[in-house]
Scaffold this motif. Structure first.
Motif, PDB file in Angstrom:
ATOM      1  N   LEU A  41       3.350   0.972  -6.255  1.00  0.00           N
ATOM      2  CA  LEU A  41       3.812   2.502  -6.922  1.00  0.00           C
ATOM      3  C   LEU A  41       3.462   3.485  -5.744  1.00  0.00           C
ATOM      4  N   SER A  42       2.405   3.203  -4.787  1.00  0.00           N
ATOM      5  CA  SER A  42       2.281   4.424  -4.027  1.00  0.00           C
ATOM      6  C   SER A  42       1.817   3.559  -2.478  1.00  0.00           C
ATOM      7  N   ASP A  43       1.938   4.459  -1.455  1.00  0.00           N
ATOM      8  CA  ASP A  43       1.578   4.155  -0.144  1.00  0.00           C
ATOM      9  C   ASP A  43       0.025   4.590   0.223  1.00  0.00           C
ATOM     10  N   ILE A  44      -0.401   5.029  -0.868  1.00  0.00           N
ATOM     11  CA  ILE A  44      -1.808   5.759  -0.777  1.00  0.00           C
ATOM     12  C   ILE A  44      -3.015   4.261  -0.902  1.00  0.00           C
ATOM     13  N   PRO A  45      -3.628   4.304   0.215  1.00  0.00           N
ATOM     14  CA  PRO A  45      -4.527   3.246   0.249  1.00  0.00           C
ATOM     15  C   PRO A  45      -5.657   3.163  -0.851  1.00  0.00           C
ATOM     16  N   CYS A  46      -5.866   1.966  -1.394  1.00  0.00           N
ATOM     17  CA  CYS A  46      -7.055   1.898  -2.479  1.00  0.00           C
ATOM     18  C   CYS A  46      -7.998   2.311  -2.228  1.00  0.00           C
ATOM     19  N   LEU A  47      -8.695   3.223  -3.107  1.00  0.00           N
ATOM     20  CA  LEU A  47     -10.214   3.576  -2.773  1.00  0.00           C
ATOM     21  C   LEU A  47     -11.263   2.779  -3.013  1.00  0.00           C
ATOM     22  N   GLN A  48     -10.788   1.718  -3.665  1.00  0.00           N
ATOM     23  CA  GLN A  48     -11.855   0.537  -3.809  1.00  0.00           C
ATOM     24  C   GLN A  48     -12.012  -0.489  -3.049  1.00  0.00           C
ATOM     25  N   CYS A  49     -10.644  -0.926  -2.213  1.00  0.00           N
ATOM     26  CA  CYS A  49     -10.856  -2.045  -1.153  1.00  0.00           C
ATOM     27  C   CYS A  49      -9.858  -1.442  -0.018  1.00  0.00           C
ATOM     28  N   GLY A  50      -9.001  -0.408   0.016  1.00  0.00           N
ATOM     29  CA  GLY A  50      -8.422  -0.005   1.268  1.00  0.00           C
ATOM     30  C   GLY A  50      -6.881  -0.533   1.322  1.00  0.00           C
ATOM     31  N   ASP A  51      -6.844  -1.603   0.455  1.00  0.00           N
ATOM     32  CA  ASP A  51      -5.315  -2.197   0.377  1.00  0.00           C
ATOM     33  C   ASP A  51      -4.269  -1.026   0.462  1.00  0.00           C
ATOM     34  N   ASN A  52      -3.267  -1.478   1.248  1.00  0.00           N
ATOM     35  CA  ASN A  52      -2.145  -0.702   1.459  1.00  0.00           C
ATOM     36  C   ASN A  52      -0.905  -1.448   1.556  1.00  0.00           C
ATOM     37  N   PRO A  53       0.296  -0.926   0.977  1.00  0.00           N
ATOM     38  CA  PRO A  53       1.470  -1.781   0.720  1.00  0.00           C
ATOM     39  C   PRO A  53       2.101  -2.091   2.488  1.00  0.00           C
ATOM     40  N   ARG A  54       1.592  -1.149   3.366  1.00  0.00           N
ATOM     41  CA  ARG A  54       2.209  -1.283   4.645  1.00  0.00           C
ATOM     42  C   ARG A  54       1.319  -2.324   5.446  1.00  0.00           C
ATOM     43  N   LEU A  55       0.232  -2.710   5.021  1.00  0.00           N
ATOM     44  CA  LEU A  55      -0.849  -3.509   5.682  1.00  0.00           C
ATOM     45  C   LEU A  55       0.169  -5.271   5.606  1.00  0.00           C
ATOM     46  N   ASP A  56      -0.130  -5.915   6.986  1.00  0.00           N
ATOM     47  CA  ASP A  56       0.314  -7.043   6.945  1.00  0.00           C
ATOM     48  C   ASP A  56      -0.802  -8.059   7.513  1.00  0.00           C
TER      49      ASP A  56
END
Length: 224
Positions: A41-56
């Protein structure tokens, strides 16, 4: 279905290809696979784990980011042939899993060192999870990895292109033949029965990656 290794405290280690990146088959399947991937839903990193859809690569995510709105399923190891064939889209293997400590060691080691380059057929998220749980890697020279979903696709293709398919398909015997071909191909592709599998220590696996191999399926021949 995106497999991962649960490591406790609400976190999952998994192997992923960032959103918007080329899938890697070089065929029309890239578009199909890409369109069926889970949407963030968003490209904003998760505040809990830092996950981001752009990470690979191999990443650590909280359970919510890992699921990305999907449902949670438990992958099954050491299942019977009947149970395995009943799950047409994967989700199980005849191979037995190693103790939890071994799986956690491999997952954490690969989180720090990587799992090679992502490839939808040869080195994907299910290949990563299966390796962490079993330590098994496909010997070099094979065109696909150990993924059950890939095996299902290959099995379906084998059944469809059968030389006698056009002659038999209108009949009941034709349907039975295609079903048998599919089941046989899928069963013999499982890592629990394949003869082209080898148990590889994670340290050896990573050492071979550093020598230039981009796929886990190629690590054996590089060293030997």
């Amino acid at each position: 279905m995106t497999p991962g290794i649960y490591v406790g405290e609400g976190k999952v280690i998994h192997f992923t290809q960032g959103a918007g990146q080329k899938i890697g088959t070089g065929t029309f399947l890239d578009r199909i696979i890409s369109s069926s991937s889970a949407a963030h839903l968003s490209d904003i990193p998760c505040l809990q784990c830092g996950d981001n859809p752009r990470l690979d690569g191999v990443i650590l995510s909280c359970v919510d980011c890992f699921l990305s709105g999907g449902n949670l399923y438990r992958f099954e190891y050491g299942v019977s042939c009947v149970r395995f064939l009943a799950q047409a889209r994967g989700g199980s293997t005849l191979a037995k899993s190693d103790p939890p400590g071994a799986a956690l060691h491999r997952a954490n080691f690969l989180l720090k060192n990587g799992f090679g380059g992502y490839h939808v057929f040869k080195n994907n998220c299910e290949d990563f999870a299966l390796y962490c749980k079993t330590g098994l890697i496909v010997i070099a020279g094979i065109s696909v990895g150990q993924s059950g979903q890939t095996a299902s696709l290959v099995a379906a293709a084998s059944a469809i292109v059968s030389p006698v398919l056009k002659l038999l398909i209108p009949s009941f015997s034709g349907i039975a033949f295609v079903s048998y071909t599919y089941c046989e191909s899928r069963l013999t592709s499982d890592i629990g029965v394949r003869s082209n599998m080898e148990k590889v220590a994670v340290e050896r696996l990573v050492a071979n990656f550093r020598l230039g191999d981009s796929s886990a399926a190629n690590v054996i021949s590089r060293e030997e």
